[in-house]
Design a protein around this motif. Sequence first.
Motif, PDB file in Angstrom:
ATOM      1  N   CYS A 259       0.359   4.161  -3.868  1.00 31.90           N
ATOM      2  CA  CYS A 259       0.300   5.457  -4.557  1.00 31.90           C
ATOM      3  C   CYS A 259      -0.108   6.561  -3.587  1.00 31.90           C
ATOM      4  O   CYS A 259       0.501   7.642  -3.568  1.00 31.90           O
ATOM      5  CB  CYS A 259      -0.709   5.399  -5.702  1.00 31.90           C
ATOM      6  SG  CYS A 259      -0.204   4.420  -7.119  1.00 31.90           S
ATOM      7  N   LEU A 263       1.934   9.929  -2.643  1.00 33.50           N
ATOM      8  CA  LEU A 263       1.341  11.232  -2.943  1.00 33.50           C
ATOM      9  C   LEU A 263       1.161  12.098  -1.700  1.00 33.50           C
ATOM     10  O   LEU A 263       1.133  13.328  -1.788  1.00 33.50           O
ATOM     11  CB  LEU A 263      -0.013  11.043  -3.635  1.00 33.50           C
ATOM     12  CG  LEU A 263       0.038  10.586  -5.090  1.00 33.50           C
ATOM     13  CD1 LEU A 263      -1.347  10.159  -5.571  1.00 33.50           C
ATOM     14  CD2 LEU A 263       0.601  11.687  -5.989  1.00 33.50           C
ATOM     15  N   SER A 264       1.048  11.450  -0.544  1.00 36.44           N
ATOM     16  CA  SER A 264       0.827  12.199   0.694  1.00 36.44           C
ATOM     17  C   SER A 264       2.109  12.397   1.495  1.00 36.44           C
ATOM     18  O   SER A 264       2.057  12.757   2.672  1.00 36.44           O
ATOM     19  CB  SER A 264      -0.228  11.495   1.551  1.00 36.44           C
ATOM     20  OG  SER A 264       0.178  10.179   1.894  1.00 36.44           O
ATOM     21  N   PRO A 272       9.200  12.850   3.155  1.00 43.12           N
ATOM     22  CA  PRO A 272       8.908  13.562   1.904  1.00 43.12           C
ATOM     23  C   PRO A 272      10.118  13.782   1.015  1.00 43.12           C
ATOM     24  O   PRO A 272      10.013  13.693  -0.212  1.00 43.12           O
ATOM     25  CB  PRO A 272       8.318  14.887   2.393  1.00 43.12           C
ATOM     26  CG  PRO A 272       7.702  14.554   3.717  1.00 43.12           C
ATOM     27  CD  PRO A 272       8.623  13.536   4.325  1.00 43.12           C
ATOM     28  N   ALA A 276      10.632  12.533  -2.915  1.00 47.36           N
ATOM     29  CA  ALA A 276      11.093  13.394  -4.002  1.00 47.36           C
ATOM     30  C   ALA A 276      12.256  12.757  -4.758  1.00 47.36           C
ATOM     31  O   ALA A 276      12.349  12.866  -5.989  1.00 47.36           O
ATOM     32  CB  ALA A 276      11.502  14.761  -3.455  1.00 47.36           C
ATOM     33  N   LEU A 279      10.614  10.297  -7.193  1.00 49.09           N
ATOM     34  CA  LEU A 279       9.663  10.762  -8.197  1.00 49.09           C
ATOM     35  C   LEU A 279      10.140  11.943  -9.028  1.00 49.09           C
ATOM     36  O   LEU A 279       9.618  12.178 -10.124  1.00 49.09           O
ATOM     37  CB  LEU A 279       8.331  11.118  -7.529  1.00 49.09           C
ATOM     38  CG  LEU A 279       7.669  10.028  -6.678  1.00 49.09           C
ATOM     39  CD1 LEU A 279       6.314  10.503  -6.190  1.00 49.09           C
ATOM     40  CD2 LEU A 279       7.540   8.721  -7.459  1.00 49.09           C
ATOM     41  N   ASP A 280      11.086  12.735  -8.526  1.00 55.20           N
ATOM     42  CA  ASP A 280      11.598  13.841  -9.323  1.00 55.20           C
ATOM     43  C   ASP A 280      12.392  13.302 -10.506  1.00 55.20           C
ATOM     44  O   ASP A 280      13.124  12.319 -10.386  1.00 55.20           O
ATOM     45  CB  ASP A 280      12.508  14.750  -8.482  1.00 55.20           C
ATOM     46  CG  ASP A 280      11.723  15.597  -7.488  1.00 55.20           C
ATOM     47  OD1 ASP A 280      10.472  15.647  -7.589  1.00 55.20           O
ATOM     48  OD2 ASP A 280      12.368  16.209  -6.608  1.00 55.20           O
ATOM     49  N   ASP A 316       0.367  11.119 -10.067  1.00 50.26           N
ATOM     50  CA  ASP A 316       0.635  12.478 -10.533  1.00 50.26           C
ATOM     51  C   ASP A 316       0.510  13.452  -9.370  1.00 50.26           C
ATOM     52  O   ASP A 316      -0.593  13.732  -8.897  1.00 50.26           O
ATOM     53  CB  ASP A 316      -0.357  12.848 -11.643  1.00 50.26           C
ATOM     54  CG  ASP A 316      -0.135  14.261 -12.163  1.00 50.26           C
ATOM     55  OD1 ASP A 316       1.006  14.732 -12.123  1.00 50.26           O
ATOM     56  OD2 ASP A 316      -1.115  14.885 -12.608  1.00 50.26           O
ATOM     57  N   ARG A 317       1.661  13.948  -8.899  1.00 50.65           N
ATOM     58  CA  ARG A 317       1.629  14.875  -7.760  1.00 50.65           C
ATOM     59  C   ARG A 317       0.969  16.199  -8.122  1.00 50.65           C
ATOM     60  O   ARG A 317       0.415  16.875  -7.247  1.00 50.65           O
ATOM     61  CB  ARG A 317       3.055  15.117  -7.264  1.00 50.65           C
ATOM     62  CG  ARG A 317       3.656  13.911  -6.535  1.00 50.65           C
ATOM     63  CD  ARG A 317       5.109  14.149  -6.189  1.00 50.65           C
ATOM     64  NE  ARG A 317       5.941  14.173  -7.387  1.00 50.65           N
ATOM     65  CZ  ARG A 317       7.220  14.517  -7.409  1.00 50.65           C
ATOM     66  NH1 ARG A 317       7.818  14.871  -6.274  1.00 50.65           N
ATOM     67  NH2 ARG A 317       7.917  14.489  -8.524  1.00 50.65           N
ATOM     68  N   GLY A 320      -2.700  15.122  -7.824  1.00 49.88           N
ATOM     69  CA  GLY A 320      -3.043  14.227  -6.724  1.00 49.88           C
ATOM     70  C   GLY A 320      -3.735  12.958  -7.174  1.00 49.88           C
ATOM     71  O   GLY A 320      -4.325  12.254  -6.354  1.00 49.88           O
TER      72      GLY A 320
END
Length: 360
Positions: A259, A263-264, A272, A276, A279-280, A316-317, A320
């Motif tokens: 996770c 998240l990072s 990154p 996305a 998770l988008d 949860d972005r 965080g």
Amino acid sequence: MAPRGLIPAAPARAGLDAGELAALVREVDALPARGWCGGAVVAAGRGPYLAVEHAAGWAVRWTAAGARAADPEPVRTDTPFDLASLTKLVTAVLTVRQVERGGLGLDAPVARYLPEFGAAGKDRVTVRDLLTHTSGLAPELPFHDGHGWDLLWRQPLTRTGTCYSDLGFLALGRLLERVTGARLDALVRAEVTGPLSMAHTGFGPVPHAAATEDQRRPRAKADRGPLRGVVHDENAHALGGVTGHAGLFGTARDLAVLCRALLSGGGPVLRPDSVALLLDAPGLGFAVDQPWFMGELAGRGAAGHTGFTGTSLVLDRATGTFLVLLATTVHPVRPARPDSRPRAAAATRLARAVRGPLPE
């Protein structure tokens, strides 16, 4: 040793309310006594901070259905659990990693890479379709009745729209093996658990894992007796225990590390922009904004998944935050009616614990 990328910390340092997290722990403590699960481990935090890591109940409470263990074995924070469908998240990460490298196209037909999949009218199904459960495949097939992979290749499309399907992730596992030339268990070690130092996550057998079910017909699909450390999913077991939809075992802290990596920004596993993609909304492999297990974390782009054995993960972005709840809701037998309210309640506690922006 602290998990890679995580710092054990008091709630305040993570910008979380201690009272809400204490309530979260109390509610998890009550779950085994209520009969919701045999045992559970919860890990929760924010940013790089691990603010909760707590175990409750038993790794082994029953030796078989109706036979209580004479000396129940308590669950510990480092006890591995059968992750069930959380395996799909790792398969999704591996798939997007191959897309990132140019080895796969998300909108390319699966049959381009795995020709046998294209039989029975499946030639236009894409990699993205499998990841989003929009392929038209049925939820499952009875591999547990002695069938091999050819059962999937012969299977026609039977659904329209979105239909959650283990078959899509079974196919993705085989696709990854074909494209890379490596076994799925080796890929997981090389591409995910190794780089993230998730030393306690991998495919079974794992003899010291939390026990799952006394698996017998008719409540289950196979007669296997009491299970511990071998994959619970009947089809994954029938196909050798190493599949794209189920089979991984792991600890709560290892999943918290995953996770944290997502998240990072994904490093050292993904870029990154690849995170996305996962998770988008609508998510690739990950479910997005599902209140039935995400509680009040849902609504701003929270992503995660659940597993049949009692596992769940939410990140949860927007805040965080991350929550991992591993439990054995099938110990000693699967419930007649699954109940995800404790998952949602735990996520709501974490959502209500957030205090202001993420501390530096």
